[in-house]
Design a protein around this motif. Structure first.
Motif, PDB file in Angstrom:
ATOM      1  N   ILE A  61      43.520  11.535  52.573  1.00  0.00           N
ATOM      2  CA  ILE A  61      42.514  10.997  53.487  1.00  0.00           C
ATOM      3  C   ILE A  61      41.789   9.815  52.842  1.00  0.00           C
ATOM      4  O   ILE A  61      41.646   8.744  53.448  1.00  0.00           O
ATOM      5  N   GLY A  62      41.339  10.010  51.605  1.00  0.00           N
ATOM      6  CA  GLY A  62      40.614   8.954  50.917  1.00  0.00           C
ATOM      7  C   GLY A  62      41.454   7.707  50.704  1.00  0.00           C
ATOM      8  O   GLY A  62      40.965   6.576  50.888  1.00  0.00           O
ATOM      9  N   GLU A  63      42.704   7.880  50.320  1.00  0.00           N
ATOM     10  CA  GLU A  63      43.577   6.725  50.078  1.00  0.00           C
ATOM     11  C   GLU A  63      43.862   5.970  51.372  1.00  0.00           C
ATOM     12  O   GLU A  63      43.915   4.723  51.375  1.00  0.00           O
ATOM     13  N   ALA A  64      44.042   6.696  52.472  1.00  0.00           N
ATOM     14  CA  ALA A  64      44.316   6.031  53.753  1.00  0.00           C
ATOM     15  C   ALA A  64      43.114   5.203  54.201  1.00  0.00           C
ATOM     16  O   ALA A  64      43.261   4.056  54.650  1.00  0.00           O
ATOM     17  N   ILE A  65      41.912   5.781  54.067  1.00  0.00           N
ATOM     18  CA  ILE A  65      40.694   5.061  54.457  1.00  0.00           C
ATOM     19  C   ILE A  65      40.465   3.850  53.558  1.00  0.00           C
ATOM     20  O   ILE A  65      40.139   2.754  54.031  1.00  0.00           O
ATOM     21  N   SER A  66      40.639   4.047  52.252  1.00  0.00           N
ATOM     22  CA  SER A  66      40.400   2.946  51.311  1.00  0.00           C
ATOM     23  C   SER A  66      41.400   1.810  51.506  1.00  0.00           C
ATOM     24  O   SER A  66      41.057   0.634  51.320  1.00  0.00           O
ATOM     25  N   GLU A  67      42.627   2.125  51.911  1.00  0.00           N
ATOM     26  CA  GLU A  67      43.618   1.082  52.170  1.00  0.00           C
ATOM     27  C   GLU A  67      43.223   0.229  53.372  1.00  0.00           C
ATOM     28  O   GLU A  67      43.297  -1.007  53.329  1.00  0.00           O
TER      29      GLU A  67
END
Length: 446
Positions: free
Chosen positions: A332-338
Motif C-alpha cells: 500500500i505504501g509503495e503504491a501511494i508513494s509511487e
C-alpha cells in the motif's frame, strides 16, 4: 422466478452498494442489465420502468445531501432505480421497505436482497452500535424471512483480529496466517463486536436464506470509506509538506484488499448462487458456525444476552472476499508513494515497541490529526481550482494507529462460486485511478 432476479439493496451508499448499482444498472439504460424486467402500472409511477432496482438507506440523510461520487449519481439519475429514505430501525418502516412493486393484479416478491447496513464509524458507543447495526440487521432479516426472500446477502467488514504475523517470504508458505472461514476470529473493538453479533442474529433466523460475505479492505474510485483511502489522502498531506511518509509496524503486515467493483461482482455471483442453492444445501456446502465471543465488559455481555441468547451459535454460509494479491502495508505504501512521488519507509523497532505499550493512543491521534488538518486546510484554500466542499479528509481514528491486520484466504470463494477478479492485485495503477476519480469531480486539492 422471472428470467432475471428482482433486487432490493439496503444501505451502504457510503461503502460499496453504489458500486453494486453501477454493476447491475448501466447509467444509459443499456440492455445488458442484470435485474428483472417488471411491468409497472402507469398509475403507480410517473414513468414506465423496464427494469427495477430499489434501494433503501438506513439514514435520515437523503441521497441528494449525502456524498455520492459522480459515477454513482449518474446511476441514480436512471428512472429504473427507486431511491427511498428510510429509518430501518423502525419495524413498520422495515415492513414497508420490503413491500414489492405491484405488477397487474399480483404482487411480486424480491429474489435477492443485499444488506449493506450498519454503523461503520469506529468511535461510537455500545448502545449506538447495538441499535444501528445489530438490531437493524435482525429486523431486516426477520422481515426477509417472513417475505420468503430467495437470497439474503449480508455484507460485513474486516472488523476482526486476524493474524499479525508477517506475510511469509517463500511462495510455498504464503497460505500461513491467512484466516479461513471455519476459523473463529475474534471481533475487533466495539464496532466489530456488534457487527459480528448481527451475523449471529441473522444466522439464527429460521427460514432466512442467508449468505454472508466478509470483505477485506475495500477501495475504489470515488469511495471515501476505508483505511486505504485514508492513507492516500494522508499521502497528499505529506506530498504537500514534502515530508517522508512513514508507517508504523512492519512491511509484511497483511492488509488484504479488494476493489469495490469486485465487491459488486462477487456479491452478485454469491447472491445468484444462494438463490439457486437454498439455505439447507448452502449450509452443507459452505456453512460455518457463527460463534459468540464474550465481551470483556460485563454490561456489554448483558446487552448481548438480552439481544440474543449468547449460547446460540448458528450456522450460515460464509465467504471471505479479498483479491489475489495478499496485500501488505508495504504494498500500500509503495503504491501511494509511487503515484504521489513520496519518500516512504517504516518506523524502527523502538518506535513500534513504544506504540505497543502506549496505554492511551488518543493523544497521539489528536496530535497527528492537528498536523494533518492544518495542512489540509491550507491545501483546500490554496487549491486551483478551489475545492471548498470536498468530502475528503485526512482525519484518522485512533484505531488507525493500532497494530491491525486484514489476513483472509479467498480460496473458498473461488472454489465454490468460481469468481474471477477484475482487479486481482492492488498497486500504483489502482491508486492513480482513485486520485484521478477525485480530480475528475473536483474534490482533490491540486
Amino acid at each position: 422466478m422471472s428470467q432475471k432476479p428482482r433486487v432490493l439493496v439496503l444501505g451502504g451508499l457510503n461503502v460499496c452498494s453504489g458500486q453494486l448499482l453501477r454493476y447491475l444498472v448501466a447509467p444509459e439504460g443499456k440492455p445488458d442489465l442484470l435485474v428483472s424486467p417488471l411491468e409497472v402500472p402507469a398509475k403507480s409511477c410517473a414513468y414506465s420502468l423496464d427494469f427495477y432496482v430499489f434501494i433503501a438507506y438506513a439514514s435520515n440523510l437523503l441521497a441528494s445531501v449525502s456524498y455520492l461520487g459522480s459515477r454513482v449519481r449518474a446511476v441514480f439519475d436512471n428512472p429504473i432505480i427507486e431511491y427511498r429514505q428510510a429509518n430501518l430501525a423502525i419495524p413498520n418502516i422495515v415492513s414497508s421497505v420490503f413491500e414489492p412493486p405491484s405488477s397487474g393484479a399480483s404482487e411480486l416478491s424480491w429474489d435477492i436482497v443485499f444488506d449493506f447496513t450498519g454503523e461503520i464509524r469506529y468511535e461510537r458507543s455500545d448502545d449506538h452500535h447495538l441499535q444501528q447495526t445489530a438490531k437493524v440487521a435482525q429486523l431486516l432479516g426477520q422481515e426477509a424471512a417472513k417475505r420468503k426472500v430467495g437470497a439474503y446477502v449480508r455484507i460485513t467488514h474486516p472488523f476482526y483480529h486476524t493474524s499479525t504475523s508477517d506475510k511469509p517470504s517463500k511462495e510455498k508458505d504464503r497460505a500461513k496466517g491467512l484466516t479461513k472461514e471455519h476459523e473463529g476470529v475474534k471481533p475487533a473493538s466495539v464496532r466489530g463486536y456488534w457487527w459480528h453479533e448481527a451475523l449471529r442474529a441473522l444466522a439464527a433466523i429460521q427460514g432466512l436464506n442467508l449468505v454472508i460475505v466478509r470483505v477485506g479492505a475495500a477501495y475504489g474510485p470515488q469511495q471515501t470509506f476505508g483505511t486505504v483511502h485514508s492513507r492516500i489522502i494522508v499521502g497528499r498531506v505529506y506530498q504537500y509538506r514534502q515530508w517522508e511518509m512513514k508507517y508504523l509496524w512492519t512491511p509484511g503486515l497483511r492488509y488484504n484488499t479488494v476493489h469495490a467493483w469486485d465487491v459488486a461482482g462477487a456479491v452478485w455471483e454469491v447472491g445468484k448462487w444462494m438463490l439457486a442453492t437454498g439455505r439447507a444445501q448452502a449450509d452443507e456446502i459452505a456453512g460455518e458456525t457463527i460463534q459468540h465471543f464474550p465481551a470483556k465488559a460485563k454490561d456489554v455481555e448483558e446487552k448481548a444476552a438480552a439481544f440474543l441468547d449468547t449460547k446460540i451459535e448458528p450456522k450460515a454460509p460464509l465467504f471471505n472476499l479479498v483479491d489475489d494479491g495478499d496485500t501488505t502495508l508495504k504494498d500500500i505504501g509503495e503504491a501511494i508513494s509511487e503515484v504521489l512521488e513520496l519518500d516512504f519507509s517504516f518506523y524502527g523497532m523502538l518506535t513500534n515497541a513504544s506504540m505497543s505499550i502506549k496505554k492511551d493512543l488518543q493523544d497521539i491521534a489528536n496530535e497527528t490529526n492537528d498536523e494533518h488538518m492544518e495542512s489540509w486546510g491550507e491545501l483546500i484554500l490554496n487549491s486551483s481550482p478551489p475545492v471548498p466542499l470536498t468530502p475528503l479528509t485526512p482525519f484518522v481514528d485512533t484505531h488507525y494507529l493500532y497494530k491491525y491486520s486484514v489476513a483472509y484466504s479467498n480460496e473458498k470463494l473461488k472454489r465454490i462460486i468460481g469468481y474471477k477478479f477484475k482487479y486481482p492485485k492492488f498497486g500504483a495503477e489502482q491508486v492513480g485511478d482513485i486520485v484521478r476519480s477525485f480530480q475528475e469531480e473536483g474534490t482533490w486539492p491540486n
